[in-house]
Structures are given as structure tokens and as C-alpha cells.
Design a protein around this motif. Structure first.
Motif, mmCIF file in Angstrom:
data_model
loop_
_atom_site.group_PDB
_atom_site.id
_atom_site.type_symbol
_atom_site.label_atom_id
_atom_site.label_comp_id
_atom_site.label_asym_id
_atom_site.label_seq_id
_atom_site.Cartn_x
_atom_site.Cartn_y
_atom_site.Cartn_z
ATOM 1 N N GLY A 107 48.777 41.371 45.631
ATOM 2 C CA GLY A 107 49.429 42.571 45.035
ATOM 3 C C GLY A 107 50.716 42.552 44.528
ATOM 4 N N ARG A 108 51.377 41.700 44.965
ATOM 5 C CA ARG A 108 52.937 41.865 44.362
ATOM 6 C C ARG A 108 53.258 41.569 42.824
ATOM 7 N N MET A 109 52.534 40.782 42.201
ATOM 8 C CA MET A 109 52.593 40.718 40.657
ATOM 9 C C MET A 109 51.429 41.117 39.978
ATOM 10 N N ASN A 110 50.630 42.073 40.663
ATOM 11 C CA ASN A 110 49.545 42.487 40.268
ATOM 12 C C ASN A 110 48.502 41.323 39.605
ATOM 13 N N LEU A 111 48.350 40.475 40.614
ATOM 14 C CA LEU A 111 48.073 39.067 40.109
ATOM 15 C C LEU A 111 46.361 38.993 40.544
ATOM 16 N N LYS A 112 45.601 38.738 39.662
ATOM 17 C CA LYS A 112 44.000 38.659 39.881
ATOM 18 C C LYS A 112 43.515 37.271 39.251
ATOM 19 N N LEU A 189 56.813 32.774 36.322
ATOM 20 C CA LEU A 189 58.122 33.216 37.036
ATOM 21 C C LEU A 189 58.090 32.792 38.575
ATOM 22 N N HIS A 190 56.638 32.768 39.358
ATOM 23 C CA HIS A 190 56.289 32.294 40.476
ATOM 24 C C HIS A 190 55.231 31.275 40.516
ATOM 25 N N PRO A 191 55.414 29.994 39.977
ATOM 26 C CA PRO A 191 53.910 29.370 39.888
ATOM 27 C C PRO A 191 53.238 28.895 41.097
ATOM 28 N N ARG A 192 54.240 28.933 42.301
ATOM 29 C CA ARG A 192 53.393 28.453 43.438
ATOM 30 C C ARG A 192 52.719 29.406 43.951
ATOM 31 N N ILE A 193 53.037 30.669 43.832
ATOM 32 C CA ILE A 193 52.136 31.687 44.450
ATOM 33 C C ILE A 193 50.709 31.679 43.465
ATOM 34 N N ASN A 236 44.911 39.013 50.930
ATOM 35 C CA ASN A 236 44.046 38.871 49.659
ATOM 36 C C ASN A 236 42.715 39.630 49.750
ATOM 37 N N THR A 237 42.348 40.257 48.776
ATOM 38 C CA THR A 237 40.547 40.887 49.046
ATOM 39 C C THR A 237 40.101 39.944 48.209
#
Length: 509
Positions: A107-112, A189-193, A236-237
Motif C-alpha cells: 500500500g505505501r507506494m501504491n505498488l502492485k 526510491l525504495h528498491p528493497r521493498i 499484502n493481499t
């Protein structure tokens, strides 16, 4: 219809045509002939075009694509309703029948993260079927591909790679696309995530596949989870698509980590009992009062022989203790104990024989020739190097655009399948395509020798008799490069008497 030359529109007309766009390019290098000299071999350029075509087709399944080569239709990919259908259009059935679909969000980066990957039944010798897309842009990112591979940890054989098609979408403010002139690379910006989300999603998807294959209702993890120093992600969903093709192998139970664990416990119990039996007939060596030999006296008397060390021209005196875990040969020397990996040692021996007898390799004509099926683009890459197989004793002929026939094999590979060697060679060709032809042939020759040695050598788990162990020991110590196998793994581990006594707290002198 538009005709453009030197950036100038020379013709513009209205033409009746089907929906879509067709681009024809002629005389590409007419005004920059110097650039033509930078082109690589025809086969190399064609493989690059294929990779680009695959990427575009995967990224835009709603578009109908056709690819021609020398006026021949190579690929015809109509509009696909979903990713797995597009994969079926592009690749062989061996992949399309072993595809798993996955999806996860953070959710934090709207990452999918979504896409498809191969199940553990399918693997390759190269990474050419790993594609990563970030916000609809095909990128080349080694760390993201490595995150995918880490998700398969413990499920694939060494030097094998999966197929994976990863689609990443996130807010543009969290990714920089301007770090490469051709926009082929990106920086997060946050590659590890992102990497951790890919790795955990792949691992969970494969665990779900394993559980369903075994008939379990929920996935079971067979490895203890290690705590990571990276902050944990929010919940995570995961949504898994229903258009999955499952393939349950009859031999799956043999490869299951659960079955392997029970087998290891049984073998461990048997090994403990064997040690107890040896200790009931301990024999103390009078020359080394502190060393306990865990074998009967008769074996000690029978197995003391002399072997010649070519590198030092000195005699090696040793006592054969035996074979441990059906994998390691144990010998006793004046310095202590030496463990020899029987597979790595035999691999080195065969490799040196192949090198020494390069022009006189004994071959065996197959009564029933082996038929090997490969992809069309792999055949195009392999065709110029078929003579390399002849040089190492493999008589392989091209039967069709997708099939090879193996007529003869070296005596070392008698009754051994050649499919893996051919697939491995194709992977090396893709990997070494930047190397000049002479260097490529030399590297391929060395790698084929190493692969043939690996296939022909005794395996870990093979029980050896006394004569066989002596033969491996003598021949290994006669080699100049005796310390490693052709792949770089160690063949010998020396355990000195001092190290043994130190472990037992007897180093009080």
C-alpha cells in the motif's frame, strides 16, 4: 500512407487498409554506413530482435503482432485476452503448460506486482525468459530478476533458471526512469521493498502450488523463516487467478522436501548404527596412539597401497577407511584424514581425459538415435556451432527447424541423455554472444567438456566398491589440477590430526 526519408515527408496519400499500423524500413544505413560495422553476427542481431518482439507482445496483449524474417512469417500473435494466452503464442508447450499466475500489492507506494512464472517442473539454462516491466516499460534490472530467482530457492537444480514475466506498477514519483540513455534501466526510491515483495510473492505462490500438488489445503513451508533486517511490509493481499495450468508429476513425492526430510532422518539413524558397529571393534594404531581407526584390522591390512603423485614425484601412502554417506571417500594419511568428494573427483578425472584425447575420442553409435526438441530461435542460435559437438564426440544432426538427432555419443556418455548438454550449450551461446567467435568456440568447448564430465561421472549416492574407490584416489592424485572439479567445486578436504585433537580438546601439548 506516409513515405519519409531523411526526416522529410515525401509522400502522403489516403489508402484503404485494415485497422492497425504497418512500418516498412529500407536502406537503414545508407547515410550512416559506419554504424553498420558495429552490427554483430546475423544470428546475434536476430536474437536481439526476437527478445524485443517478445517484450512488446507481452506488454501489449491487446495488439495483434506479426514478425517476419527474410519474408517468412515467424510469429503470428493475435489479440490475447490474458497473459497466459500470449505466452502460449510465443513459447513452446513445455512452458505454457507449466505457468502459474500471481498478483500482490503493497500500500505505501501504491505498488502492485503481477504476472506469470513457471512452476518447478520447468527450468532453463539461461535467463532469457525473465522479463520485467515497470509501468508498462520493459526494463533490464538484475536485482529484480535475482529476487524472482531467490523465490525458487531449494526448488531448482543449480545453474537452472525459471521463466518469469513480472509487471510492476507504482506511483511515478517512486521510480526514476532517466538513469539510462535508452531508458532500459530504472532506479527505485525504495528498491528493497520492491525486491522483497517479488521474492515473497513468488515463494508463497510456489508453496501454494506445492501444497495443492500434494493435496494439502494450505501451503506448508519446509524451511525456517529467517528474520530480515529490512522493515517488514504492510499486510499484502494476494489474489491468484483461476486460469492456471497445473501439472502433477508422478515423481513429485520423491522430490518433495517433506519426503526428503524423512529419508534423511532414516539415513541418519542407519549411519549412527553403522558408527556404533565400527566402534565395537576399535583398533589403535601403534604409530599414532592418539588416533583411533574405526575399521577392522583386516581392512587396514588389505587397503594400504602406494600411489604416485605426479606433481611432487613423491609417493602417497594412505589407508582407505571407507565411504561415508555414499558420497565421500575417507582415507587416512600420516597427517590426518582426507575426505574426497567422489563425484567431483571423478568429474575432474574424466575432464582431463577428454582434454588429453581431444582428437581420439571413442564414440558409440546409438542403436536408437535420440531426438531432441528445441525452440526455433534456439535452433537458429545453435546451428553455427553444431560442429563443436562433433569435436567432443557428439554426432548431432539437424532434422528440422525444431528437432535435432543424436547419432553417436562418446563412450563416457553411453546411455546418458544428451538433452541437458544441448540446452546448456544454448544457454552459454546466449550468455557469451558478446565474445568473438574464436574465444566463444574455446569457451563452449571447455564448458561442453565439463558438462560431459559431470554427466558421465559417478554420482553422490552411488555405492562404490573397494577397487572403485582405490581407482578414483590413484587417478585423482595423478592429475595436475586435483583440488577442484571443472566447475570449481573442491574435490578434497584435508582434516589434520591437530584439528581433530583440537575438536576433542586433546591439544594440551
Amino acid at each position: 500512407t506516409l513515405e519519409v526519408s531523411d526526416g522529410i515527408i515525401h509522400k502522403e496519400t489516403v489508402t484503404a487498409c485494415n485497422t492497425g499500423t504497418e512500418i516498412a524500413i529500407h536502406d537503414l544505413f545508407y547515410n550512416v554506413p559506419a554504424r553498420k560495422k558495429f552490427l554483430k553476427a546475423k544470428e546475434t542481431e536476430w536474437r536481439t530482435i526476437l527478445q524485443l518482439f517478445y517484450a512488446i507482445c507481452l506488454d501489449y496483449p491487446q495488439v495483434h503482432f506479426k514478425l517476419y524474417n527474410e519474408k517468412k512469417l515467424v510469429h503470428n500473435c493475435p489479440i490475447a485476452s490474458h497473459l497466459t494466452l500470449r505466452i502460449e503464442q510465443l513459447y513452446e508447450k513445455a512452458l505454457s503448460h507449466n505457468i502459474l499466475v500471481f498478483e500482490a500489492e503493497e500500500g505505501r507506494m501504491n505498488l502492485k506486482v503481477s504476472g506469470a512464472l513457471s512452476d518447478p517442473q520447468y527450468s532453463r539454462y539461461d535467463r532469457n525468459q525473465i522479463f520485467v516491466f515497470v509501468n508498462k516499460r520493459w526494463v533490464k534490472n538484475h536485482k529484480l530478476a535475482q529476487a524472482l530467482i531467490k523465490g525458487y530457492q531449494g526448488m531448482l537444480q543449480p545453474e537452472r533458471y525459471p521463466a518469469g514475466f513480472i509487471f510492476i506498477s507504482l506511483d511515478p514519483e517512486f521510480v526514476d526512469i532517466n538513469i539510462h540513455p535508452r531508458k532500459e534501466e530504472v532506479q527505485f526510491l525504495h528498491p528493497r521493498i520492491v525486491e522483497l515483495l517479488i521474492e515473497t510473492t513468488v515463494k508463497e505462490r510456489l508453496e501454494l502450488y506445492t501444497a495443492q500438488s500434494l493435496g494439502a489445503s494450505t501451503p506448508v513451508s519446509h524451511q525456517p523463516k529467517q528474520q530480515s533486517s529490512i522493515p517488514t511490509l504492510p499486510t499484502n493481499t494476494h489474489a491468484y487467478s483461476n486460469n492456471q495450468v497445473w501439472r502433477i508429476s508422478q515423481s513429485f513425492e520423491q522430490n518433495s522436501p517433506l519426503i526428503s526430510q524423512e529419508k534423511q532422518q532414516l539415513e541418519s539413524s542407519q549411519f549412527t548404527q553403522a558408527i556404533a558397529q565400527h566402534f565395537t571393534s576399535q583398533v589403535v594404531n601403534p604409530e599414532h596412539p592418539t588416533a583411533i581407526t574405526q575399521v577392522p584390522t583386516s581392512i587396514l591390512q588389505q587397503n594400504t597401497i602406494q600411489a604416485q603423485d605426479v606433481t611432487t614425484t613423491a609417493e602417497l601412502s594412505y589407508t582407505l577407511v571407507g565411504q561415508a554417506l555414499d558420497t565421500y571417500i575417507i582415507i587416512q594419511t600420516t597427517e590426518g584424514l582426507v575426505l574426497i568428494d567422489q563425484h567431483a573427483a571423478h568429474e575432474r578425472i574424466i575432464y582431463e581425459r577428454l582434454k588429453a584425447n581431444f582428437n581420439t575420442i571413442e564414440r558409440v553409435k546409438l542403436l536408437f538415435p535420440q531426438v531432441i526438441s528445441i525452440a526455433k530461435n534456439d535452433m537458429v542460435a545453435l546451428e553455427p556451432y553444431l560442429m563443436l559437438f562433433h569435436n567432443v564426440g557428439l554426432i548431432i544432426e539437424q532434422a528440422s527447424a525444431t528437432e535435432l538427432i543424436v547419432q553417436e555419443t562418446p563412450i563416457y556418455l553411453k546411455n546418458q541423455p544428451v538433452q541437458d548438454i544441448v540446452q546448456q550449450t544454448i544457454g552459454w551461446i546466449h550468455e557469451l554472444q558478446q565474445v568473438d567467435m574464436q574465444q566463444l568456440q574455446k569457451s563452449l568447448q571447455e564448458k561442453i567438456h565439463a558438462q560431459m564430465s559431470c554427466k558421465a561421472a559417478v554420482k553422490a549416492g552411488d555405492e562404490l566398491n573397494t577397487a572403485g574407490m582405490h581407482e578414483i584416489i590413484k587417478e585423482l592424485y595423478a592429475q595436475e589440477n586435483k583440488l577442484t572439479c571443472p566447475h570449481g567445486r573442491p574435490t578434497i578436504w584435508a582434516l589434520s590430526q591437530y584439528e581433530i585433537e583440537k575438536k576433542f580438546k586433546r591439544n594440551y601439548k
